[in-house]
Design a protein around this motif. Structure first.
Motif, PDB file in Angstrom:
ATOM      1  N   SER A 172       0.822  -1.205   0.000  1.00  0.00           N
ATOM      2  CA  SER A 172       0.000   0.000   0.000  1.00  0.00           C
ATOM      3  C   SER A 172       0.859   1.259   0.000  1.00  0.00           C
ATOM      4  O   SER A 172       0.609   2.194  -0.764  1.00  0.00           O
ATOM      5  N   CYS A 352     -11.136   0.236   1.396  1.00  0.00           N
ATOM      6  CA  CYS A 352     -11.707   0.617   2.697  1.00  0.00           C
ATOM      7  C   CYS A 352     -11.114   1.937   3.189  1.00  0.00           C
ATOM      8  O   CYS A 352     -11.841   2.803   3.699  1.00  0.00           O
ATOM      9  N   SER A 353      -9.805   2.086   3.044  1.00  0.00           N
ATOM     10  CA  SER A 353      -9.173   3.325   3.504  1.00  0.00           C
ATOM     11  C   SER A 353      -9.633   4.507   2.665  1.00  0.00           C
ATOM     12  O   SER A 353      -9.834   5.613   3.187  1.00  0.00           O
ATOM     13  N   THR A 357     -11.558   8.004   4.026  1.00  0.00           N
ATOM     14  CA  THR A 357     -11.100   9.375   3.804  1.00  0.00           C
ATOM     15  C   THR A 357     -11.954  10.142   2.806  1.00  0.00           C
ATOM     16  O   THR A 357     -12.029  11.371   2.873  1.00  0.00           O
ATOM     17  N   SER A 371      -4.789   9.038   3.867  1.00  0.00           N
ATOM     18  CA  SER A 371      -5.051   7.806   3.123  1.00  0.00           C
ATOM     19  C   SER A 371      -4.185   6.667   3.650  1.00  0.00           C
ATOM     20  O   SER A 371      -4.650   5.533   3.817  1.00  0.00           O
ATOM     21  N   LYS A 372      -2.925   6.976   3.938  1.00  0.00           N
ATOM     22  CA  LYS A 372      -2.016   5.938   4.418  1.00  0.00           C
ATOM     23  C   LYS A 372      -2.317   5.539   5.869  1.00  0.00           C
ATOM     24  O   LYS A 372      -2.256   4.349   6.220  1.00  0.00           O
ATOM     25  N   SER A 374      -5.218   5.652   7.334  1.00  0.00           N
ATOM     26  CA  SER A 374      -6.449   4.857   7.353  1.00  0.00           C
ATOM     27  C   SER A 374      -6.177   3.445   6.853  1.00  0.00           C
ATOM     28  O   SER A 374      -6.796   2.480   7.319  1.00  0.00           O
ATOM     29  N   THR A 375      -5.240   3.289   5.917  1.00  0.00           N
ATOM     30  CA  THR A 375      -4.843   1.961   5.455  1.00  0.00           C
ATOM     31  C   THR A 375      -4.273   1.139   6.610  1.00  0.00           C
ATOM     32  O   THR A 375      -4.589  -0.045   6.769  1.00  0.00           O
ATOM     33  N   VAL A 378      -7.240   0.088   8.939  1.00  0.00           N
ATOM     34  CA  VAL A 378      -8.084  -0.965   8.370  1.00  0.00           C
ATOM     35  C   VAL A 378      -7.334  -2.298   8.351  1.00  0.00           C
ATOM     36  O   VAL A 378      -7.915  -3.354   8.609  1.00  0.00           O
TER      37      VAL A 378
END
Length: 476
Positions: A172, A352-353, A357, A371-372, A374-375, A378
């Motif tokens: 990711s 999902c991430s 966002t 974004s990162k 939230s990755t 998740v």
């Protein structure tokens, strides 16, 4: 054994590098992270979608299903492929055209937007469904990948899940969805080569279709019966359930993201050809491998290596690979299995991430850092589900697929064909579909009709009832 381990390590490094190479093309923007700036070639889209759609489910779940039930698994393939074909022909082009024109990067936002007007309630509701059930789907992939390490090294299943989650973070952070797509393309070749190698080895050991049928029939006549026995609602309803599963592709955010990322509407036609050639070949190969595994290892559930596992038959592919192939090829095959499932989990977690966002907390929609982060959040959640869920890979996939396909799919199709739809009706459709999936899962009828069928029908009946009343009011 050492050659197996070394080939596993080398192939894993090469496959991981194919994803991290995406760093050279990435831009630090949410659009690039989520849909690769909408510049993906059709053949890459096709191979990536095949790999994402068919990694843990085919490698582990479908082979285990065929091991247990035999020839009747062909109907699962037939129904699923036909439903998927309908979606590719009539829905995917509209999805790419409308999303590209509106610059929409995620499925929930596409579902909640009509005539350039976004409904926050629909978007957030679709986003929550995505996060919950796609997180469950990602957990299934981590569980599937851990079977390879369990079979190869004898490690506890949780170790493979943790390693898989760590690799997800690497993928990711390297290049977002582009890293997934590049890795998926490489893995598509590894996947099909592995399956064909096992089929050839199985043919040499057991024989052709007649010898295989004789072997399976001697074990249990039900294994060579083309139709399931004692179905509560008949064979047509059984097959139709899997046709609806194929239609449910339109509600799978991790697959639809590939269509958002393809470079043009016209490219979808070429991608469709590549996709179904690869898809049908891989689906048929997974059934063949499951049948040969049953013929060669009929006592799989009694082996010491599967002791304590929830679904022992989900180790069918790794165990058959280790029995039939030379050590070097065992390492290659299991590395392909592990990498494919981890890459699929990665694409699901990125979706999902993105939902977090872009939809749930839109104030973060332009933040690459958010974004990162939230990755990471998740991924941690998916890992927890993988470690503590009691369902096997096949069961987790069907729960997640059915819930998203029945709740998000019908609403998206209505949007794509510009049919009237109010927010309360959309919410009622999505809620009723999720509730129906949950009830049907525990009803005892899930083996007779796949849960996505009744759930989709319930959602459509709600819409048709409202649509009928809506037109009556207009006519007055």
């Amino acid at each position: 054994m050492s050659e197996t381990i070394w080939s596993f390590i080398i192939v894993m490094i090469l496959l991981t590098m194919s994803g991290t190479m995406a760093m050279i093309r990435k831009r630090k923007t949410p659009e690039d992270y989520l849909v690769a700036s909408r510049k993906v070639n059709p053949w890459l889209t096709a191979l990536s979608t095949v790999a994402t759609n068919n990694s843990g489910f085919m490698f582990i779940g479908m082979i285990a299903y065929t091991y247990r039930f035999g020839y009747e698994s062909v109907w699962l393939m037939l129904g699923w492929v036909l439903g998927d074909l309908m979606v590719w022909m009539f829905v995917h082009p509209r999805v790419r055209k409308i999303s590209g024109k509106a610059k929409i990067n995620t499925l929930p936002l596409l579902i909640g937007t009509q005539d350039n007007s976004a409904n926050r309630l629909i978007i957030v509701s679709a986003g929550l469904i995505t996060i919950v059930f796609l997180g469950i789907y990602a957990a299934a992939q981590l569980k599937a990948g851990s079977t390879a390490l369990h079979a190869l090294f004898g490690w506890d299943m949780y170790i493979g899940a943790i390693i898989g989650a760590a690799i997800v973070i690497v993928y990711s952070y390297a290049g977002g969805i582009r890293a997934d797509i590049w890795t998926d393309a490489a893995q598509s070749f590894a996947m099909i080569i592995t399956m064909l190698a096992i089929l050839i080895a199985g043919f040499l050991k057991v024989g052709g279709p007649y010898a295989l049928t004789a072997n399976l029939g001697a074990q249990d006549p039900a294994l060579v019966a083309w139709f399931p026995q004692e179905l509560q609602f008949g064979i047509l309803a059984f097959i139709t359930g899997y046709f609806f599963a194929g239609l449910g592709t339109v509600g799978q955010p991790h697959l639809m993201t590939r269509l958002l990322a393809i470079k043009s509407v016209d490219a979808i036609k070429r991608a469709r050809v590549y996709y179904f050639i690869w898809y049908v070949l891989f689906f048929a190969a997974s059934i063949g491998v499951g049948l040969y595994c049953r013929a060669i290892i009929p006592d799989l559930s009694n082996l010491p290596s599967v002791t304590g596992l929830k679904e022992p038959t989900e180790l069918a592919l790794p165990l058959l690979t280790m029995q039939l192939l030379p050590g070097v090829f065992v390492g290659i095959a299991l590395a392909g299995l592990f990498a494919a499932t981890v890459s699929t989990a990665d694409s699901q977690i990125i979706v999902c991430s993105g939902t977090l966002t872009q939809e749930i907390f839109p104030r973060w929609k332009d933040s690459y850092l958010a974004s990162k982060l939230s990755t990471l959040a998740v991924t941690t959640t998916a890992l927890a589900i993988a470690l503590f869920a009691h369902e096997g890979v096949f069961g987790l996939v069907l729960i997640a697929w059915s819930a998203m396909g029945a709740s998000l799919g019908p609403v998206l199709v209505i949007r794509m064909f510009h049919l009237p739809l109010t927010a309360p009706v959309a919410l009622a459709m999505m809620s009723a579909a999720v509730i129906t999936v949950s009830i049907w899962h525990f009803s005892g009828f899930d083996d007779d009709i796949l849960k996505i069928f009744p759930a989709t029908i319930v959602a459509l009946l709600i819409y048709l009832s409202w649509f009928g009343m809506h037109h009556v009011k207009l006519s007055k």
